[in-house]
Scaffold this active site. Structure first.
Site, PDB file in Angstrom:
ATOM      1  N   ARG A 184      -0.655  -8.714  13.636  1.00 14.01           N
ATOM      2  CA  ARG A 184      -1.175  -7.767  12.627  1.00 14.01           C
ATOM      3  C   ARG A 184      -2.041  -8.491  11.601  1.00 14.01           C
ATOM      4  O   ARG A 184      -3.100  -7.991  11.191  1.00 14.01           O
ATOM      5  CB  ARG A 184      -0.008  -7.041  11.920  1.00 14.01           C
ATOM      6  CG  ARG A 184       0.601  -5.947  12.779  1.00 14.01           C
ATOM      7  CD  ARG A 184       2.040  -5.653  12.414  1.00 14.01           C
ATOM      8  NE  ARG A 184       2.190  -4.987  11.130  1.00 14.01           N
ATOM      9  CZ  ARG A 184       3.365  -4.835  10.518  1.00 14.01           C
ATOM     10  NH1 ARG A 184       4.469  -5.296  11.070  1.00 14.01           N
ATOM     11  NH2 ARG A 184       3.428  -4.195   9.372  1.00 14.01           N
TER      12      ARG A 184
ATOM     13  N   ARG B 102      11.915  -5.439   4.881  1.00 15.92           N
ATOM     14  CA  ARG B 102      11.661  -4.019   4.583  1.00 15.92           C
ATOM     15  C   ARG B 102      12.560  -3.073   5.389  1.00 15.92           C
ATOM     16  O   ARG B 102      12.837  -3.298   6.547  1.00 15.92           O
ATOM     17  CB  ARG B 102      10.209  -3.677   4.931  1.00 15.92           C
ATOM     18  CG  ARG B 102       9.960  -2.161   4.891  1.00 15.92           C
ATOM     19  CD  ARG B 102       8.535  -1.780   4.983  1.00 15.92           C
ATOM     20  NE  ARG B 102       7.860  -2.328   6.127  1.00 15.92           N
ATOM     21  CZ  ARG B 102       6.537  -2.250   6.294  1.00 15.92           C
ATOM     22  NH1 ARG B 102       5.788  -1.655   5.392  1.00 15.92           N
ATOM     23  NH2 ARG B 102       5.983  -2.767   7.360  1.00 15.92           N
TER      24      ARG B 102
ATOM     25  N   LYS C 299       0.831  -1.211   0.000  1.00 16.59           N
ATOM     26  CA  LYS C 299       0.000   0.000   0.000  1.00 16.59           C
ATOM     27  C   LYS C 299       0.866   1.263   0.000  1.00 16.59           C
ATOM     28  O   LYS C 299       0.663   2.168  -0.804  1.00 16.59           O
ATOM     29  CB  LYS C 299      -0.926   0.010   1.243  1.00 16.59           C
ATOM     30  CG  LYS C 299      -1.796  -1.226   1.375  1.00 16.59           C
ATOM     31  CD  LYS C 299      -2.680  -1.186   2.620  1.00 16.59           C
ATOM     32  CE  LYS C 299      -1.933  -1.183   3.935  1.00 16.59           C
ATOM     33  NZ  LYS C 299      -1.268  -2.456   4.282  1.00 16.59           N
TER      34      LYS C 299
ATOM     35  N   ARG D 259      11.296  -0.939  11.022  1.00 22.15           N
ATOM     36  CA  ARG D 259      10.229  -0.639  11.974  1.00 22.15           C
ATOM     37  C   ARG D 259      10.223  -1.637  13.128  1.00 22.15           C
ATOM     38  O   ARG D 259      10.484  -2.825  12.922  1.00 22.15           O
ATOM     39  CB  ARG D 259       8.874  -0.697  11.254  1.00 22.15           C
ATOM     40  CG  ARG D 259       8.474   0.658  10.702  1.00 22.15           C
ATOM     41  CD  ARG D 259       7.314   0.614   9.778  1.00 22.15           C
ATOM     42  NE  ARG D 259       6.178  -0.181  10.198  1.00 22.15           N
ATOM     43  CZ  ARG D 259       5.077  -0.334   9.467  1.00 22.15           C
ATOM     44  NH1 ARG D 259       4.978   0.290   8.307  1.00 22.15           N
ATOM     45  NH2 ARG D 259       4.076  -1.073   9.880  1.00 22.15           N
TER      46      ARG D 259
ATOM     47  N   ARG E 227      -9.751   0.646   8.720  1.00 20.61           N
ATOM     48  CA  ARG E 227      -9.364  -0.715   9.090  1.00 20.61           C
ATOM     49  C   ARG E 227     -10.467  -1.420   9.872  1.00 20.61           C
ATOM     50  O   ARG E 227     -10.299  -2.582  10.223  1.00 20.61           O
ATOM     51  CB  ARG E 227      -8.135  -0.649   9.992  1.00 20.61           C
ATOM     52  CG  ARG E 227      -6.825  -0.935   9.269  1.00 20.61           C
ATOM     53  CD  ARG E 227      -5.726  -0.655  10.268  1.00 20.61           C
ATOM     54  NE  ARG E 227      -4.539  -1.390  10.069  1.00 20.61           N
ATOM     55  CZ  ARG E 227      -3.459  -0.916   9.432  1.00 20.61           C
ATOM     56  NH1 ARG E 227      -3.495   0.260   8.882  1.00 20.61           N
ATOM     57  NH2 ARG E 227      -2.375  -1.633   9.353  1.00 20.61           N
TER      58      ARG E 227
HETATM   59  P1  AP5 Z   1       4.896  -1.584   1.787  1.00 17.21           P
HETATM   60  O1  AP5 Z   1       4.530  -0.794   0.593  1.00 17.21           O
HETATM   61  O2  AP5 Z   1       5.663  -0.914   2.880  1.00 17.21           O
HETATM   62  O3  AP5 Z   1       3.600  -2.350   2.365  1.00 17.21           O
HETATM   63  P2  AP5 Z   1       2.329  -1.794   3.143  1.00 17.21           P
HETATM   64  O4  AP5 Z   1       1.133  -2.471   2.587  1.00 17.21           O
HETATM   65  O5  AP5 Z   1       2.337  -0.302   3.172  1.00 17.21           O
HETATM   66  O6  AP5 Z   1       2.649  -2.429   4.560  1.00 17.21           O
HETATM   67  P3  AP5 Z   1       2.617  -1.839   6.044  1.00 17.21           P
HETATM   68  O7  AP5 Z   1       3.353  -2.847   6.900  1.00 17.21           O
HETATM   69  O8  AP5 Z   1       3.130  -0.432   6.096  1.00 17.21           O
HETATM   70  O9  AP5 Z   1       1.159  -1.925   6.356  1.00 17.21           O
HETATM   71  P4  AP5 Z   1       0.532  -1.996   7.714  1.00 17.21           P
HETATM   72  O10 AP5 Z   1      -0.881  -1.922   7.304  1.00 17.21           O
HETATM   73  O11 AP5 Z   1       0.890  -3.155   8.565  1.00 17.21           O
HETATM   74  O12 AP5 Z   1       1.220  -0.799   8.500  1.00 17.21           O
HETATM   75  P5  AP5 Z   1       0.717   0.643   8.922  1.00 17.21           P
HETATM   76  O13 AP5 Z   1       1.874   1.530   8.914  1.00 17.21           O
HETATM   77  O14 AP5 Z   1      -0.497   1.001   8.138  1.00 17.21           O
HETATM   78  O15 AP5 Z   1       5.721  -2.885   1.257  1.00 17.21           O
HETATM   79  C1  AP5 Z   1       6.251  -3.839   2.173  1.00 17.21           C
HETATM   80  C2  AP5 Z   1       7.623  -4.344   1.633  1.00 17.21           C
HETATM   81  O16 AP5 Z   1       7.408  -5.072   0.415  1.00 17.21           O
HETATM   82  C3  AP5 Z   1       8.602  -3.219   1.274  1.00 17.21           C
HETATM   83  O17 AP5 Z   1       9.895  -3.623   1.626  1.00 17.21           O
HETATM   84  C4  AP5 Z   1       8.460  -3.058  -0.258  1.00 17.21           C
HETATM   85  O18 AP5 Z   1       9.669  -2.603  -0.863  1.00 17.21           O
HETATM   86  C5  AP5 Z   1       8.102  -4.475  -0.692  1.00 17.21           C
HETATM   87  N1  AP5 Z   1       7.176  -4.512  -1.839  1.00 17.21           N
HETATM   88  C6  AP5 Z   1       6.090  -3.699  -2.041  1.00 17.21           C
HETATM   89  N2  AP5 Z   1       5.441  -4.051  -3.173  1.00 17.21           N
HETATM   90  C7  AP5 Z   1       6.124  -5.125  -3.683  1.00 17.21           C
HETATM   91  C8  AP5 Z   1       5.934  -5.936  -4.848  1.00 17.21           C
HETATM   92  N3  AP5 Z   1       4.915  -5.727  -5.691  1.00 17.21           N
HETATM   93  N4  AP5 Z   1       6.824  -6.941  -5.063  1.00 17.21           N
HETATM   94  C9  AP5 Z   1       7.865  -7.161  -4.206  1.00 17.21           C
HETATM   95  N5  AP5 Z   1       8.101  -6.422  -3.094  1.00 17.21           N
HETATM   96  C10 AP5 Z   1       7.236  -5.410  -2.834  1.00 17.21           C
HETATM   97  O19 AP5 Z   1       0.223   0.367  10.401  1.00 17.21           O
HETATM   98  C11 AP5 Z   1       1.121   0.081  11.448  1.00 17.21           C
HETATM   99  C12 AP5 Z   1       0.367  -0.030  12.772  1.00 17.21           C
HETATM  100  O20 AP5 Z   1      -0.279   1.238  13.067  1.00 17.21           O
HETATM  101  C13 AP5 Z   1      -0.801  -1.044  12.796  1.00 17.21           C
HETATM  102  O21 AP5 Z   1      -0.336  -2.352  13.098  1.00 17.21           O
HETATM  103  C14 AP5 Z   1      -1.682  -0.451  13.905  1.00 17.21           C
HETATM  104  O22 AP5 Z   1      -1.136  -0.703  15.169  1.00 17.21           O
HETATM  105  C15 AP5 Z   1      -1.567   1.047  13.659  1.00 17.21           C
HETATM  106  N6  AP5 Z   1      -2.601   1.558  12.706  1.00 17.21           N
HETATM  107  C16 AP5 Z   1      -2.367   2.111  11.483  1.00 17.21           C
HETATM  108  N7  AP5 Z   1      -3.530   2.485  10.896  1.00 17.21           N
HETATM  109  C17 AP5 Z   1      -4.521   2.156  11.771  1.00 17.21           C
HETATM  110  C18 AP5 Z   1      -5.936   2.271  11.724  1.00 17.21           C
HETATM  111  N8  AP5 Z   1      -6.561   2.790  10.654  1.00 17.21           N
HETATM  112  N9  AP5 Z   1      -6.647   1.827  12.794  1.00 17.21           N
HETATM  113  C19 AP5 Z   1      -6.029   1.295  13.884  1.00 17.21           C
HETATM  114  N10 AP5 Z   1      -4.678   1.155  13.997  1.00 17.21           N
HETATM  115  C20 AP5 Z   1      -3.930   1.582  12.946  1.00 17.21           C
END
Ligand code: AP5
Ligand code: ZN
Length: 215
Positions: A171, A126, A13, A160, A87
């Site tokens: 997660r 990552r 994402k 992270r 979410r």
């Molecule tokens: P990346 O693009 O970083 O993936 P992502 O989907 O953004 O993953 P996140 O881990 O950031 O999502 P998340 O939902 O767990 O975390 P968030 O920060 O939202 O890609 C991942 C890796 O793969 C990278 O190394 C990239 O280079 C590689 N890659 C990407 N595309 C690829 C491809 N096509 N092929 C090969 N490699 C590829 O949330 C973190 C925490 O915050 C949550 O756990 C929760 O505690 C809290 N939180 C956040 N939002 C909320 C909410 N709305 N409600 C409640 N709690 C929340």
């Protein structure tokens, strides 16, 4: 145009959102980034948020909706990419209401589908640039010069705290329990498109472009 990128942790994402910002001038609203900013502020709320994030749980709807509300009201022009939000069903309802209050609507919800085995490899490999936020991967997207961000030249590359197998398990459970019901919710509204998130980064970007061109 306002869109949601929906998918499990590591689906790509953030990677795709940054491309859309560069190519279309859209505004990325990542609740994960907002919460990481809140935790580094060191306030009581920040400390509570840090504990929940590190173990992989979801932060309360109240806190997250409050953060999004503040951002939306500050940037009324639209062109938002919601990355990691909503979410829960409560967050989805709150988003519809917030957009409605600004005379905006949702144009597309893109589900990025990736299987769990690939997610583990993506998350554990990552790293990100602490200066500009560019996202890298040990195997699939390393920096051109080791230890230096391609985009801004910073050497502040970091991993992270929640990118370990144990937090990832929590997660993923949270995703399947609380977030995946949104797939049915948006499908029923006629807003959902699915892309294959397992494809190469540029191929995924093309699939997303095709959805946006039709929206
Ligand atoms: P990346 O693009 O970083 O993936 P992502 O989907 O953004 O993953 P996140 O881990 O950031 O999502 P998340 O939902 O767990 O975390 P968030 O920060 O939202 O890609 C991942 C890796 O793969 C990278 O190394 C990239 O280079 C590689 N890659 C990407 N595309 C690829 C491809 N096509 N092929 C090969 N490699 C590829 O949330 C973190 C925490 O915050 C949550 O756990 C929760 O505690 C809290 N939180 C956040 N939002 C909320 C909410 N709305 N409600 C409640 N709690 C929340
Ligand atoms: Zn950088």
């Amino acid at each position: 145009m306002n869109i949601i990128l929906l998918g499990p942790p590591g689906a790509g994402k953030g990677t795709q959102a940054r491309k859309l910002v560069d190519e279309r001038g859209m505004i990325q609203l990542s609740t994960g980034d907002m919460l990481r900013d809140a935790r580094s502020s060191g306030t009581e709320m920040g400390k509570r948020v840090a504990e929940v994030m590190d173990r992989g749980g979801l932060v309360t709807d109240e806190i997250v909706i409050g953060l999004i509300k503040e951002k939306l009201e500050g940037e009324q022009a639209g062109g938002f990419i919601f990355d990691g939000f909503p979410r829960t069903l409560a967050q989805a309802d709150a988003l519809a209401e917030l957009l409605g209050n600004l005379d905006q609507k949702l144009d597309a919800v893109i589900e990025m589908r990736v299987d769990d085995t690939a997610l583990v490899a993506r998350i554990t490999g990552r790293y990100t640039c602490g200066n500009c936020g560019e996202v890298y991967h040990d195997e699939t997207r390393p920096t051109k010069v080791e230890g230096i961000c391609d985009v801004c030249g910073s050497t502040n590359l970091k991993r992270r705290a929640d990118d370990n197998e144990e937090s990832l398990r929590t997660r993923l459970m949270e995703y399947y329990k609380k977030t995946s019901p949104l797939i049915g919710y948006f499908y029923a509204k006629g807003d959902l498109s699915v892309v294959d998130g397992l494809a190469d980064i540029d191929v995924v970007a093309k699939s997303i472009k095709a959805v946006l061109d039709k929206a």
